[in-house]
Design a protein around this motif. Structure first.
Motif, mmCIF file in Angstrom:
data_model
loop_
_atom_site.group_PDB
_atom_site.id
_atom_site.type_symbol
_atom_site.label_atom_id
_atom_site.label_comp_id
_atom_site.label_asym_id
_atom_site.label_seq_id
_atom_site.Cartn_x
_atom_site.Cartn_y
_atom_site.Cartn_z
ATOM 1 N N ASP A 333 -29.337 5.990 0.303
ATOM 2 C CA ASP A 333 -28.006 5.651 0.726
ATOM 3 C C ASP A 333 -26.872 5.545 -0.352
ATOM 4 O O ASP A 333 -25.675 5.697 -0.265
ATOM 5 C CB ASP A 333 -28.054 4.200 1.537
ATOM 6 N N MET A 334 -27.484 5.117 -1.406
ATOM 7 C CA MET A 334 -26.222 4.556 -2.643
ATOM 8 C C MET A 334 -26.085 6.116 -3.110
ATOM 9 O O MET A 334 -24.993 6.417 -3.506
ATOM 10 C CB MET A 334 -26.959 3.745 -3.685
ATOM 11 N N HIS A 335 -26.995 6.810 -2.922
ATOM 12 C CA HIS A 335 -26.556 8.353 -3.685
ATOM 13 C C HIS A 335 -25.709 8.884 -2.702
ATOM 14 O O HIS A 335 -24.564 9.490 -3.116
ATOM 15 C CB HIS A 335 -27.956 9.307 -3.690
ATOM 16 N N LEU A 336 -25.821 8.796 -1.249
ATOM 17 C CA LEU A 336 -25.049 9.102 -0.656
ATOM 18 C C LEU A 336 -23.523 8.650 -0.735
ATOM 19 O O LEU A 336 -22.575 9.458 -0.667
ATOM 20 C CB LEU A 336 -25.321 9.074 1.191
ATOM 21 N N HIS A 337 -23.606 7.434 -0.961
ATOM 22 C CA HIS A 337 -22.214 6.579 -1.221
ATOM 23 C C HIS A 337 -21.606 7.299 -2.258
ATOM 24 O O HIS A 337 -20.363 7.742 -2.330
ATOM 25 C CB HIS A 337 -22.355 5.143 -1.219
ATOM 26 N N LEU A 338 -22.391 7.366 -3.451
ATOM 27 C CA LEU A 338 -21.604 7.890 -4.686
ATOM 28 C C LEU A 338 -21.094 9.191 -4.648
ATOM 29 O O LEU A 338 -20.239 9.640 -5.034
ATOM 30 C CB LEU A 338 -22.670 7.754 -5.937
ATOM 31 N N ARG A 339 -21.930 9.985 -3.789
ATOM 32 C CA ARG A 339 -21.542 11.385 -3.590
ATOM 33 C C ARG A 339 -20.238 11.517 -2.823
ATOM 34 O O ARG A 339 -19.210 12.246 -3.131
ATOM 35 C CB ARG A 339 -22.665 12.050 -2.779
ATOM 36 N N SER A 340 -20.080 10.809 -1.601
ATOM 37 C CA SER A 340 -18.949 10.834 -1.069
ATOM 38 C C SER A 340 -17.861 10.196 -1.558
ATOM 39 O O SER A 340 -16.535 10.397 -1.168
ATOM 40 C CB SER A 340 -19.049 10.218 0.450
ATOM 41 N N LEU A 341 -18.059 9.159 -2.549
ATOM 42 C CA LEU A 341 -17.032 8.397 -3.306
ATOM 43 C C LEU A 341 -16.089 9.411 -4.023
ATOM 44 O O LEU A 341 -14.706 9.542 -3.986
ATOM 45 C CB LEU A 341 -17.575 7.624 -4.155
ATOM 46 N N ARG A 342 -16.558 10.428 -4.396
ATOM 47 C CA ARG A 342 -15.801 11.186 -5.341
ATOM 48 C C ARG A 342 -14.519 11.723 -4.793
ATOM 49 O O ARG A 342 -13.657 12.025 -5.716
ATOM 50 C CB ARG A 342 -16.836 12.551 -5.928
ATOM 51 N N HIS A 343 -14.453 12.108 -3.824
ATOM 52 C CA HIS A 343 -13.212 12.812 -3.176
ATOM 53 C C HIS A 343 -12.066 11.799 -3.440
ATOM 54 O O HIS A 343 -11.028 12.275 -3.106
ATOM 55 C CB HIS A 343 -13.528 13.566 -1.928
ATOM 56 N N LEU A 344 -12.512 10.450 -3.336
ATOM 57 C CA LEU A 344 -11.242 9.568 -3.212
ATOM 58 C C LEU A 344 -10.836 9.117 -4.535
ATOM 59 O O LEU A 344 -9.913 8.499 -4.871
ATOM 60 C CB LEU A 344 -11.628 8.217 -2.642
ATOM 61 N N LEU A 345 -11.518 9.726 -5.746
ATOM 62 C CA LEU A 345 -11.130 9.201 -7.074
ATOM 63 C C LEU A 345 -10.206 10.087 -7.712
ATOM 64 O O LEU A 345 -10.282 11.395 -7.845
ATOM 65 C CB LEU A 345 -12.468 9.319 -7.874
ATOM 66 N N LYS A 346 -9.097 9.541 -8.381
ATOM 67 C CA LYS A 346 -8.184 10.150 -9.097
ATOM 68 C C LYS A 346 -9.059 10.725 -10.404
ATOM 69 O O LYS A 346 -9.904 10.230 -10.833
ATOM 70 C CB LYS A 346 -7.219 9.245 -9.745
ATOM 71 N N ASP A 347 -8.394 11.808 -11.015
ATOM 72 C CA ASP A 347 -9.100 12.309 -12.404
ATOM 73 C C ASP A 347 -8.851 11.201 -13.439
ATOM 74 O O ASP A 347 -7.781 10.514 -13.319
ATOM 75 C CB ASP A 347 -8.016 13.412 -12.680
ATOM 76 N N ALA A 372 -27.536 4.742 -12.210
ATOM 77 C CA ALA A 372 -26.696 5.460 -13.543
ATOM 78 C C ALA A 372 -27.356 6.863 -13.213
ATOM 79 O O ALA A 372 -26.363 7.667 -13.555
ATOM 80 C CB ALA A 372 -27.286 4.950 -14.846
ATOM 81 N N GLU A 373 -28.549 7.056 -13.032
ATOM 82 C CA GLU A 373 -29.140 8.419 -12.961
ATOM 83 C C GLU A 373 -28.487 9.372 -11.959
ATOM 84 O O GLU A 373 -28.105 10.476 -11.831
ATOM 85 C CB GLU A 373 -30.659 8.560 -12.889
ATOM 86 N N SER A 374 -28.340 8.611 -10.642
ATOM 87 C CA SER A 374 -27.635 9.152 -9.609
ATOM 88 C C SER A 374 -26.343 9.491 -10.010
ATOM 89 O O SER A 374 -25.893 10.761 -9.439
ATOM 90 C CB SER A 374 -27.445 8.111 -8.503
ATOM 91 N N MET A 375 -25.635 8.688 -10.566
ATOM 92 C CA MET A 375 -24.156 8.994 -11.191
ATOM 93 C C MET A 375 -24.089 10.296 -12.008
ATOM 94 O O MET A 375 -23.299 11.044 -11.846
ATOM 95 C CB MET A 375 -23.608 7.787 -11.984
ATOM 96 N N LYS A 376 -25.311 10.294 -13.011
ATOM 97 C CA LYS A 376 -25.134 11.425 -13.581
ATOM 98 C C LYS A 376 -25.368 12.651 -12.950
ATOM 99 O O LYS A 376 -24.786 13.793 -13.129
ATOM 100 C CB LYS A 376 -26.375 11.143 -14.665
ATOM 101 N N MET A 377 -26.409 12.825 -11.895
ATOM 102 C CA MET A 377 -26.832 13.847 -11.125
ATOM 103 C C MET A 377 -25.382 14.418 -10.403
ATOM 104 O O MET A 377 -25.457 15.458 -10.241
ATOM 105 C CB MET A 377 -27.645 13.798 -10.312
ATOM 106 N N LEU A 378 -24.586 13.487 -10.068
ATOM 107 C CA LEU A 378 -23.431 13.734 -9.260
ATOM 108 C C LEU A 378 -22.073 14.068 -9.999
ATOM 109 O O LEU A 378 -20.995 14.331 -9.444
ATOM 110 C CB LEU A 378 -23.047 12.394 -8.268
ATOM 111 N N GLY A 379 -22.424 14.357 -11.541
ATOM 112 C CA GLY A 379 -21.271 14.787 -12.375
ATOM 113 C C GLY A 379 -20.416 13.522 -12.805
ATOM 114 O O GLY A 379 -19.203 13.797 -13.253
ATOM 115 N N TYR A 380 -20.726 12.331 -12.690
ATOM 116 C CA TYR A 380 -19.934 11.138 -13.224
ATOM 117 C C TYR A 380 -20.043 11.245 -14.743
ATOM 118 O O TYR A 380 -21.208 11.755 -15.225
ATOM 119 C CB TYR A 380 -20.262 9.780 -12.924
#
Ligand SMILES: C[S@@+](CC[C@H](N)C(=O)[O-])C[C@H]1O[C@@H](n2cnc3c(N)ncnc32)[C@H](O)[C@@H]1O
Length: 409
Positions: A333-347, A372-380
């Motif tokens: 669930d947290m991974h889905l969250h971090l994945r879907s968050l990206r479209h709301l973030l400014k550069d 932190a590993e999820s974030m890394k996989m998702l391109g943060y």
């Protein structure tokens, strides 16, 4: 060697109790104004802040008190309602109107005491309030509804229902001497005058605390942080949040009394349904549903999550299998969250997540490093985490701040 981190009560809900609006209603897992200020306040102006796990709206309120624009999401409709009431400005005319209507309600309340009124359908309700206290609370509620309408419909004057929520908890046998809520052995009987005075005092405290102006703007929205909605093209500069931890704490457990009295909950099974939608929820049906839950995207998560889950499954602990599914679902669930968050973030947006680790049968679940590993996989980018406080005097339980940035390619 770095010094052992302390428990830092000033980073928990305890700090908020005497902090104006932040002290209105307690939620044990809330974080403190001080922590949010430390993360938020910078020389920058016109920031847009998001908290995808609003709870009692600490982030949104701190942001708005400091003239920023804030958005918050929560899955629990009561918390959305509370957050919006908390983050409003109240004019002198409104305060006078509220005091006047409360005076009328208190007159009517005296004469309706002999009648039978609606009481919430809470299991074992006499464990919470004596029958005498219940009679008084239900008569007061009835009189307030005559003046202000039901809590959900009371719009701009909903603040009076926050005072009522505080009253019901202060007259209950709920004890907050544990991590979460439990019961005192005895329920106390309250006299009519005592309840009336308590209500007046609480309302006074709440109304006075609205004098600090809200300089920014806030929107608390009922939304699922796993599939984040579009905010009409708005993108945010900062995310400051504290999501649930994988520790089986159900927010609905502590919120139940408020939610029943305000009719956000009408029967027990609804609580389980809300908790099933909440990340990490285990209340009622939410636990039994885990038995048949299966991850629907294989290999989505970092390898270390599967390893942690496998260690729990292999342990000798009671319910090890179901708890391993619980942990897997939490990180999914947290991974889905971090994945879907990206479209709301400014550069260049910065995100800060306050999270706690946990243990299951001696197996540590290192929430911070797994997220932190999820974030890394998702391109943060620029991912880091640090301990901010110790959560428990005995066990090795800590709270961390996991930070990262979002940089468009
Ligand atoms: C640790 S609490 C946040 C506390 C908050 N920082 C405060 O100071 O009050 C986590 C919140 O996440 C919410 N939540 C859980 N699952 C969610 C989901 N899928 N979408 C949105 N909110 C969710 C819970 O209802 C709870 O209010």
């Amino acid at each position: 060697m770095s010094p052992t981190p302390s428990q830092r009560a000033d980073y928990t809900f305890k700090y908020n109790r005497s902090y104006g609006r932040h002290g209105w209603l307690r939620l044990t897992p809330a974080y403190s104004v001080k922590l949010v200020e430390k993360l938020l306040i910078s020389g920058e102006e016109n920031l847009i802040i998001l908290d995808p796990f609003s709870g009692t709206a600490t982030t949104a309120l701190v942001a708005a008190e400091n003239a920023y624009q804030a958005y918050s999401f929560d899955i629990n409709p009561f918390l959305v309602w509370l957050g919006n009431i908390k983050c409003k400005n109240y004019s002198q005319e409104q305060i006078i109107k509220i005091r006047h209507a409360v005076n009328n309600a208190l007159v009517e309340f005296q004469s309706s005491l002999g009648e039978e009124h609606w009481i919430p359908n809470i299991f074992n309700i006499e464990r919470w309030w004596s029958s005498q206290t219940l009679t008084i609370l239900s008569a007061l509620r009835y009189s307030l509804v005559q003046q202000f309408g039901e809590p959900k419909n009371s719009a701009d004057l909903g603040i009076v229902w926050i005072a009522f929520c505080r009253l019901i908890i202060e007259t209950s046998s709920a004890a907050f001497n544990h991590v979460s809520m439990s019961f005192n052995n005895k329920v106390t009987h309250f006299e009519v005058d005592k309840i009336e005075q308590l209500f007046i005092d609480i309302l006074d405290f709440i109304l006075k605390s609205t004098s600090k102006p809200i300089r920014g703007s806030t929107k608390i929205i009922k939304a699922d942080a796993r599939c984040i909605i579009n905010l009409n093209e708005v993108k945010v500069d900062r995310v400051i949040t504290s999501p649930p931890y994988p520790n089986r704490i159900s927010y609905i457990r502590e919120l139940r009394p408020y939610m029943y009295w305000t009719k956000f909950l009408n029967e027990a099974k609804e609580a389980g349904e809300i908790d099933w939608m909440a990340i990490g929820g285990t209340w009622g049906i939410a636990t039994s549903r885990l038995k048949s839950w299966q991850i629907d995207e294989v290999n989505l998560l970092p390898e270390s999550v599967y390893n942690a889950v496998e260690n729990i499954k292999k342990s000798e602990g009671k319910n090890a299998h179901i708890l391993s599914i619980y942990v897997l679902k939490y990180f999914y669930d947290m991974h889905l969250h971090l994945r879907s968050l990206r479209h709301l973030l400014k550069d260049g947006a910065k995100i800060d997540y306050i999270v706690g680790n946990s243990t299951f049968f001696g197996n540590r679940v290192d929430t911070a490093s797994l997220l932190a590993e999820s974030m890394k996989m998702l391109g943060y980018k620029k991912i880091s985490f640090e301990i901010i406080r110790k959560r428990n005097s005995k066990k090795e339980l800590y709270e961390y701040c996991v930070s990262a940035t979002w940089e468009e390619a």
